[in-house]
Design a protein around this motif. Structure first.
Motif, mmCIF file in Angstrom:
data_model
loop_
_atom_site.group_PDB
_atom_site.id
_atom_site.type_symbol
_atom_site.label_atom_id
_atom_site.label_comp_id
_atom_site.label_asym_id
_atom_site.label_seq_id
_atom_site.Cartn_x
_atom_site.Cartn_y
_atom_site.Cartn_z
ATOM 1 N N TYR A 306 0.805 -1.222 0.000
ATOM 2 C CA TYR A 306 0.000 0.000 0.000
ATOM 3 C C TYR A 306 0.842 1.279 0.000
ATOM 4 C CZ TYR A 306 -3.706 -3.226 1.548
ATOM 5 O OH TYR A 306 -4.593 -4.268 1.666
ATOM 6 N N GLN A 308 2.275 2.636 2.684
ATOM 7 C CA GLN A 308 1.900 3.406 3.884
ATOM 8 C C GLN A 308 3.036 4.312 4.348
ATOM 9 O OE1 GLN A 308 -1.623 3.115 4.050
ATOM 10 N NE2 GLN A 308 -1.247 3.173 6.230
ATOM 11 N N THR A 339 -6.217 -1.620 -2.023
ATOM 12 C CA THR A 339 -5.145 -0.764 -1.504
ATOM 13 C C THR A 339 -5.727 0.357 -0.646
ATOM 14 O OG1 THR A 339 -3.353 0.776 -2.085
ATOM 15 C CG2 THR A 339 -5.143 0.597 -3.665
ATOM 16 N N SER A 340 -4.901 0.867 0.246
ATOM 17 C CA SER A 340 -5.323 2.015 1.069
ATOM 18 C C SER A 340 -4.961 3.334 0.389
ATOM 19 C CB SER A 340 -4.645 1.953 2.444
ATOM 20 O OG SER A 340 -3.238 2.092 2.293
ATOM 21 N N ASP A 341 -4.269 3.270 -0.771
ATOM 22 C CA ASP A 341 -3.879 4.483 -1.504
ATOM 23 C C ASP A 341 -5.084 4.957 -2.316
ATOM 24 O OD1 ASP A 341 -2.832 6.458 -3.141
ATOM 25 O OD2 ASP A 341 -0.950 5.395 -3.506
ATOM 26 N N LYS A 357 -15.524 0.012 -0.120
ATOM 27 C CA LYS A 357 -14.729 0.298 1.083
ATOM 28 C C LYS A 357 -14.677 -0.946 1.965
ATOM 29 C CE LYS A 357 -16.343 3.091 4.340
ATOM 30 N NZ LYS A 357 -16.719 4.318 5.063
ATOM 31 N N TYR A 359 -12.230 -2.880 5.349
ATOM 32 C CA TYR A 359 -11.202 -2.679 6.377
ATOM 33 C C TYR A 359 -10.301 -3.906 6.427
ATOM 34 C CZ TYR A 359 -13.165 1.676 7.958
ATOM 35 O OH TYR A 359 -13.573 2.989 8.007
ATOM 36 N N ASN A 360 -9.021 -3.690 6.137
ATOM 37 C CA ASN A 360 -8.019 -4.742 6.266
ATOM 38 C C ASN A 360 -7.411 -4.576 7.656
ATOM 39 O OD1 ASN A 360 -6.050 -6.652 6.009
ATOM 40 N ND2 ASN A 360 -4.979 -5.673 4.305
ATOM 41 N N LEU A 363 -7.168 -0.910 9.082
ATOM 42 C CA LEU A 363 -6.811 0.003 7.996
ATOM 43 C C LEU A 363 -7.937 0.120 6.977
ATOM 44 C CD1 LEU A 363 -4.416 1.714 6.877
ATOM 45 C CD2 LEU A 363 -3.718 -0.324 5.610
ATOM 46 N N ARG A 364 -8.354 1.362 6.726
ATOM 47 C CA ARG A 364 -9.365 1.621 5.677
ATOM 48 C C ARG A 364 -8.727 1.393 4.307
ATOM 49 N NH1 ARG A 364 -12.725 5.812 3.146
ATOM 50 N NH2 ARG A 364 -12.663 5.072 1.010
ATOM 51 N N THR A 365 -9.360 0.564 3.485
ATOM 52 C CA THR A 365 -8.866 0.306 2.130
ATOM 53 C C THR A 365 -10.027 0.417 1.154
ATOM 54 O OG1 THR A 365 -9.259 -2.063 2.350
ATOM 55 C CG2 THR A 365 -7.051 -1.304 2.891
ATOM 56 N N ASP A 366 -9.704 0.513 -0.133
ATOM 57 C CA ASP A 366 -10.721 0.434 -1.181
ATOM 58 C C ASP A 366 -10.397 -0.733 -2.087
ATOM 59 O OD1 ASP A 366 -12.677 2.402 -0.771
ATOM 60 O OD2 ASP A 366 -11.351 3.988 -1.477
#
Length: 385
Positions: A306, A308, A339-341, A357, A359-360, A363-366
């Motif tokens: 991601y 981060q 990815t969270s980007d 949307k 959550y991993n 962590l919020r991800t799409d």
């Protein structure tokens, strides 16, 4: 058989998926935030533990009530017939959490609930001395939200994501139930090619293979409730025999996992071997930029780094650009990238058909979805090569 109020807990964003799984198993469900409610017997408890791919745990909802004082919490907890669930030697640790409630001290809430249960059991079993707590484990949780108390009994033990096949993992591994969710959220069917271009320790391809052969994800592990004295061994044996009969071990699958790191490929192969799927999945060392295929109507599922950390961001966004270039010609393939980007589309070079949307962990991800246009045979079947 006694019926229980049950709930399957899960990560934020995949409640609808857990609800769909439960409906497909034949249950009426109520989907809520982070959980799905349903009813069932001990057989249903074992069946859902065995079969749910995307849930975390199956819990018995013992009681729900309002409590704004510790006296009220104690009295209402004590009124429950705990002896119907807990034998005299039960080892019953009490966990707790509290949000937006007058009873905000979690340690105090845990200790009050424990004391109330001990009190009820001691009176029922006519014990003057301490309860031994030397028997099977019955994990209890007191969860308080806006002064509403929910007392639950966990039937699962180690979270359902622990399938038992992952003997080794790399950095930032994806949980098995999240990997299963990523596969179930795609258009993939077992007769289609499946590729994970950044497979890490192989979790996504392994979960795809389990789905492809209809293998119960909990088949090779045990659940804490199987040690309880009121859960017959015969029920567990029967359900496992049924699951074995429902598996389609002859299904031919086209699943490939690639990774730039040969060490991760070796780990993936070991994990697939542990899962008994080593002959179904190909793992090969390859960089994303080198991927080519003549196959049609496939599905790509990727959980890339991601970025981060700022120091990693440049190399990660270069990878996203490479994905965009390499996957663009694959018009019949659908691509799904987590990815969270949130700027992913800009670097990939195209707007997603759909975003979801998820959550991993915390962590919020799409989940960026790019849907392909499948090519069909004139008989109405998909081409695959």
């Amino acid at each position: 058989m006694q019926k229980f109020e049950l709930m399957a807990t899960c990560a934020s964003g995949i409640e609808a998926l857990v609800g769909k799984e439960l409906r497909e198993l034949g249950y009426d469900v109520e989907v809520q935030n982070g959980r799905v409610r349903f009813e069932g017997t001990i057989e249903d408890i074992l069946k859902t533990n065995l079969w749910l791919r995307t849930a975390d745990r199956i819990k018995i909802v013992v009681s729900e009530f309002e409590a704004k004082t510790f006296d009220s919490l104690f009295e209402q907890t004590k009124q429950i017939n705990w002896d119907k669930l807990l034998p005299i030697d039960a080892n019953f640790p009490v966990e707790g959490r509290s949000r937006n409630s007058q009873l905000h001290s979690v340690p105090d809430a845990q200790s009050i609930v424990k004391k109330a249960i001990v009190n009820q059991l001691s009176e029922t079993y006519h014990r003057r001395t301490r309860l031994p707590e030397t028997g099977a484990v019955y994990p209890i949780e007191v969860a308080i939200n806006k002064d509403q108390v929910q007392l639950t009994l966990d039937t699962t033990g180690d979270s359902l994501f622990k399938r038992g096949y992952r003997i080794d993992k790399g950095g930032a591994p994806l949980k098995e139930n999240m990997a299963a969710a990523l596969v179930l959220l795609t258009s993939w069917k077992p007769d289609m090619p499946f590729v994970d271009p950044v497979c890490g320790s192989g979790t996504i391809p392994i979960e795809a293979a389990l789905i492809g052969q209809n293998i119960a994800p909990g088949f090779n592990r045990n659940f804490i409730c199987e040690k309880w004295d009121w859960v017959p061994d015969t029920v567990s044996e029967k359900l496992r025999d049924e699951a074995d009969a429902q598996a389609n071990y002859d299904a031919k699958l086209d699943i490939i996992g690639y990774d730039i790191d040969q060490n991760m490929i070796n780990i993936s192969k070991r994990n697939a071997l542990e899962a008994g799927l080593e002959d179904l999945i190909s793992f090969k060392q390859m960089a994303v930029k080198d991927f080519k295929t003549d196959k049609l109507n496939g599905v790509i599922v990727a959980n890339p780094p991601y970025g981060q950390r700022l120091s990693d961001q440049e190399s990660v966004r270069k990878l996203y650009r490479e994905m965009g270039v390499v996957y663009k010609p694959l018009k019949t393939w659908s691509k799904y990238i987590l990815t969270s980007d949130l700027e992913f589309e800009r670097f990939y070079g195209g707007q997603a058909t759909k975003k979801r949307k998820l959550y991993n962990g915390a962590l919020r991800t799409d989940y960026f979805q790019y849907w392909g246009k499948p090519v069909w045979h004139h008989e109405g079947k998909r081409e695959t090569n």
